[in-house]
Design a protein around this motif. Sequence first.
Motif, short mmCIF file in Angstrom:
data_model
loop_
_atom_site.label_atom_id
_atom_site.label_comp_id
_atom_site.label_asym_id
_atom_site.label_seq_id
_atom_site.Cartn_x
_atom_site.Cartn_y
_atom_site.Cartn_z
N ILE A 227 -2.92 3.86 7.54
CA ILE A 227 -1.64 3.16 7.65
C ILE A 227 -0.55 4.16 8.04
CG2 ILE A 227 0.11 1.86 6.37
CD1 ILE A 227 -2.14 0.82 4.59
N SER A 228 0.24 3.81 9.02
CA SER A 228 1.36 4.67 9.43
C SER A 228 2.52 4.46 8.47
CB SER A 228 1.79 4.33 10.87
OG SER A 228 2.97 5.04 11.20
N ALA B 56 0.83 -1.20 0.00
CA ALA B 56 0.00 0.00 0.00
C ALA B 56 0.87 1.26 0.00
CB ALA B 56 -0.93 -0.01 1.21
N VAL B 57 1.89 1.27 0.85
CA VAL B 57 2.78 2.43 0.92
C VAL B 57 3.57 2.57 -0.37
CG1 VAL B 57 4.80 3.40 2.11
CG2 VAL B 57 2.94 2.39 3.44
N GLY B 58 4.03 1.45 -0.92
CA GLY B 58 4.78 1.50 -2.17
C GLY B 58 3.94 1.97 -3.33
N GLY B 59 2.66 1.57 -3.35
CA GLY B 59 1.77 1.97 -4.43
C GLY B 59 1.39 3.43 -4.39
N ASN B 60 1.04 3.90 -3.19
CA ASN B 60 0.65 5.31 -3.02
C ASN B 60 0.71 5.64 -1.54
OD1 ASN B 60 -0.72 7.82 -2.79
ND2 ASN B 60 -1.81 7.42 -4.69
N GLU C 195 0.51 8.46 0.08
CA GLU C 195 -0.50 9.41 0.57
C GLU C 195 -1.84 8.71 0.78
OE1 GLU C 195 -0.76 12.76 -1.99
OE2 GLU C 195 1.32 13.40 -1.66
N ALA C 196 -2.23 7.87 -0.17
CA ALA C 196 -3.49 7.13 -0.04
C ALA C 196 -3.41 6.17 1.15
CB ALA C 196 -3.78 6.36 -1.32
N ALA C 197 -2.25 5.54 1.35
CA ALA C 197 -2.08 4.64 2.48
C ALA C 197 -2.22 5.38 3.80
CB ALA C 197 -0.71 3.96 2.40
#
Length: 569
Positions: free
Chosen positions: A459-460, A446-450, A452-454
């Motif tokens: 998500i921290s 999730a963090v790798g994909g986006n 800001e969206a994460a």
Amino acid sequence: MANKFEELTTQAGKRISELEGGAKAGIKSLAEDELLKKYQDTLNNLRKDGVNKIMELRQSIAAAQKNKMLEDADRAKLIADYKTAIEKAKTVAAVNKADDEQLTKDAVKYANILAKSVIAEVNADEDRKIATYKNEYATRIQSIKSDGEKRIAAATSDHDKETAKYELKSALFDAKNHTQTAIDRCNDAKNSAFTEHVQTNRALRNGKTNFAENMEMSFKNYIYNFKLGKFLLDNGLYLAILIFFIICIIVAPLSGAGNLLTLPNIFTILEQSSTRMFYALGVAGLILIAGTDLSVGRMVAMGSVITGLILHPGTNIVKFFNMGPWNFTTLPMGGRLCLALCLSIVLCVAFSAFAGFFSAKLKIHPFISTLATQLIIYGLLFFGTTGTPVGSIDSGVKDAIGGRWTLGIINGELVTFPKLIIPAAIAIVVAWFIWNKTTFGKNMYAVGGNAEAASVSGISVFRVTMGIFIMAGIFYGCGAFLEAFRANASAGTGQGYEMDAIAACVVGGISFNGGIGKIGGAAIGVIIFTGLTYCLTFLHIDTNLQFVFKGFIIIAAVALDSIKYLKRK
């Protein structure tokens, strides 16, 4: 069971005889068959107060356990009531088990025979439509070209001629697009007929899958979605490397180098890949979040130097910041191994977390933070040891962990199995589990994909980023510990390993754009890259030229990744 469902069995037998005798199903979907509906309704009634009730109650228990609105006493009473109801449902399920199994078997048999007829009829009907669409398209194309050529010929100015050409081109494109859309709908119908068959069987089995059906469905879906352009884009690099390996295998005997494709050579490639696997697994997480790590090689040197100092037999000649010389032989070997491994991991994690903090907190790109860490470790190691190798480690423990098992004589050659392959395989399994079966792994994607969206979804990003750096440090520490069992450690150990690790991940399909990649790809990338180097060395290719080959592979891998990224956008 025969007495209870005699009428249903008789109807199914009669219908099966008709279908096997060549009669048409007369329906376009299994959902239209009344007898199949009766089977499903009968099975639902059998399961309603038994197995289905058990599943519902277990879900209710899980919901009650998560319900924060309930008092502890109320929750306990509710769960106890559910468990009592489950025991009653189990009794009902046991009573109906034999009928359920037999009826399911009969229903699936009938569904398979019916589906075979339905799928054949749907395929034949859709194939006729496709043939019609193609004939209409050919006729339409001739008409469009004829009209277009007449308009071009009749044009009185260059502007009118260019307009006529453009309209002809647009008309041809629209005709092709319209026909392809119609053909795609026909293929969708054929694929849906088979998919419905599998889903119907799953429903009759109460959600249970069948291995053979799953494999057939996966194969059909692959063929259905197959596009040559996408296949070459996704696998072109692997195909090129495969061709290269095949050429090496053919050329090696002709050049006098010997047979490349032997078990000893394969095991040697895997042994050389074993420690590098840890570095690739570590850096893979950073590439997944669109980062990188330039400190891998220095981490390896640091961990292997520490390991070499602790496991050296007798007093070591190396002084560390003028402290020493060191002699750990008074400690039991088990304690020395634990101390070496723990220190290697702790130091690698400390420096990795140091770089990670600046990237996670201050948004400094990992390229910069890990470059700084690399320089710090490099300076400390060379200043502290003056670049002196620590010497070999105790031969007994070196053979116990980094040696080989003798498998015997195969095809006239002594074949030995490298022990370092075992920890590398364990590391792959651990990394795969973290990436695919944990919440942390999902958050990494999730963090790798986006990022800001994460962050918006709760998500921290800071914790995930720090977790990835710490996880990388653990892998580096383990790999550095094992590296000391392969060669004499010094401050220069691991030079350039960061490039090999990053390249292996990119070749393995982990995207520099973030959010895309698999652990299996990283593992395959390590073996491919190590195998490439080994093949070139085996063929006596100059070491300097090997860098040229590696450079072309890296740029090709990144270029293909960029093309795929642009297509996704």
